[in-house]
Scaffold this active site. Structure first.
Site, short mmCIF file in Angstrom:
data_model
loop_
_atom_site.label_atom_id
_atom_site.label_comp_id
_atom_site.label_asym_id
_atom_site.label_seq_id
_atom_site.Cartn_x
_atom_site.Cartn_y
_atom_site.Cartn_z
N ASN A 158 0.86 -1.24 0.07
CA ASN A 158 0.05 -0.09 -0.01
C ASN A 158 0.88 1.31 -0.11
OD1 ASN A 158 -2.29 -1.47 -0.04
ND2 ASN A 158 -2.65 -1.27 2.29
N TYR B 154 8.18 -11.36 11.94
CA TYR B 154 8.99 -10.03 12.06
C TYR B 154 10.12 -10.19 11.18
CZ TYR B 154 11.12 -5.66 13.58
OH TYR B 154 11.45 -4.32 13.64
#
Ligand code: UDP
Length: 316
Positions: free
Chosen positions: A101, A147
């Protein structure tokens, strides 16, 4: 005047970055979903006409068609192991869907975009100190993978957008950073030790405390990030961190010395996949960015201790 987007802008690093950019006369749009970030960190900026806060999760599409964005700093992602492991799938989403995005906004606005990458891309490193060309030792199926692998694929996405869509990218690999505005419940070692010491509790050492980390003061890190963002013809990735390495036991001793805590140390199990050692090789940052950390651990801990003293007394 540049207009910059800071995602994760209400977090520990993000809020310091917002302060720094405003001081450089840039207009700041701060995006944060307040999962680990806090309005407390940015409330002093609400009256500033050059600052705007939007409560938004980068996983969801974001349309900013009424402004032209010059630069994007993408810091949005929980960074402490306890927080990024709370909802690991969401951590992966922030680093894939969220990053796509943000890269989409960069492409549309022709904005330069920065990614907060991490020393975690090196995993439990087999090379020491870590240079940028070391490819890492990450357990793809361990509890830290959401992560570590998330941040690795975020770097991949950055370079694919750079190659395929000519997006102007910058990547820093951030090593352990500490300072004022770390959240009380952050769970990382510096804030844990200081809070335990100030509350007169024993300090919790995981394992024998022989594992090492190299701690960078937040102001040094922010200066490094800003310098990279405003350097032409250099994408990174570049390590930013303080190369002075300490064992966790040494850190505990230093916190005890500075706080006068008399409650001692307690030893707990070492979490799975906890890296044994970590220390950045910063020759690239020295050479290209002329960057060097200035604040050493003892001095930085003093400022951080003062910060937590005021927060804890306020909470009483
Ligand atoms: N650690 C510790 N006690 C704590 C918190 C962390 O001994 O209360 C250790 C942890 O096991 C790790 C190191 O300190 O070896 C740094 O942990 P942190 O969560 O700050 O960051 P990491 O570098 O592991 O992401």
């Amino acid at each position: 005047m540049k207009t910059v987007l800071v995602t994760g802008g209400a977090g520990f690093l993000g809020s310091h970055l917002c302060d720094y950019l405003l001081a450089k006369n840039e207009k700041v749009i701060c995006i944060d979903n307040l999962f680990t970030g806090s309005k407390e960190n940015i409330k002093h900026l609400f009256e500033n006409g050059d600052f705007k806060f939007i409560n938004h999760d980068i996983i969801d599409p974001l349309y900013l068609d009424d402004v032209i964005i010059d630069q994007i700093y993408n810091l949005a992602c929980p960074a402490s192991p306890i927080h990024y492991q709370l909802n690991p799938v969401r951590t992966v989403k922030a680093n894939t869907i969220g990053v796509i995005n943000m890269l989409g906004i960069a492409k549309k606005h022709k904005a330069r975009i920065f990614q907060a990458s991490t020393s975690e891309v090196y995993g439990d490193p087999l090379e020491h100190p870590q240079k940028e060309n070391y490819r890492g030792n990450v357990n793809t199926i361990g509890p830290r993978a959401c992560y570590d692998e998330g941040k690795r694929v975020a770097e991949t996405l950055f370079f694919d957008y750079h190659r395929n869509h000519k997006v102007d990218i910058r990547i820093v690999r951030i090593f352990n950073t500490y300072g004022p505005r770390m959240a009380i419940n952050d769970g990382r070692v510096v804030s844990n030790f200081i809070i335990q010491a100030l509350q007169g509790n024993p300090i919790t050492i995981y394992g024998q405390g022989e594992q090492t980390r190299s701690f960078c003061y937040v102001d040094d890190l922010i200066r490094g990030i800003y310098t990279l963002m405003n350097t032409d013809n250099f994408t990174g990735p570049v390590n930013i961190g303080n190369p002075n390495e300490f064992t966790i036991k040494e850190l505990a001793d230093l916190v005890v010395e500075l706080t006068g805590n008399k409650s001692g140390l307690i030893f707990k199990d070492l979490p799975q996949d906890d890296p044994q050692k970590r220390k950045p090789d910063i020759s690239l940052a020295r050479e290209v960015l002329n960057w060097e950390p200035q604040k050493q651990l003892k001095e930085g801990l003093r400022s951080t201790i003062d910060y937590f003293k005021s927060v804890l007394s306020y909470e009483k």
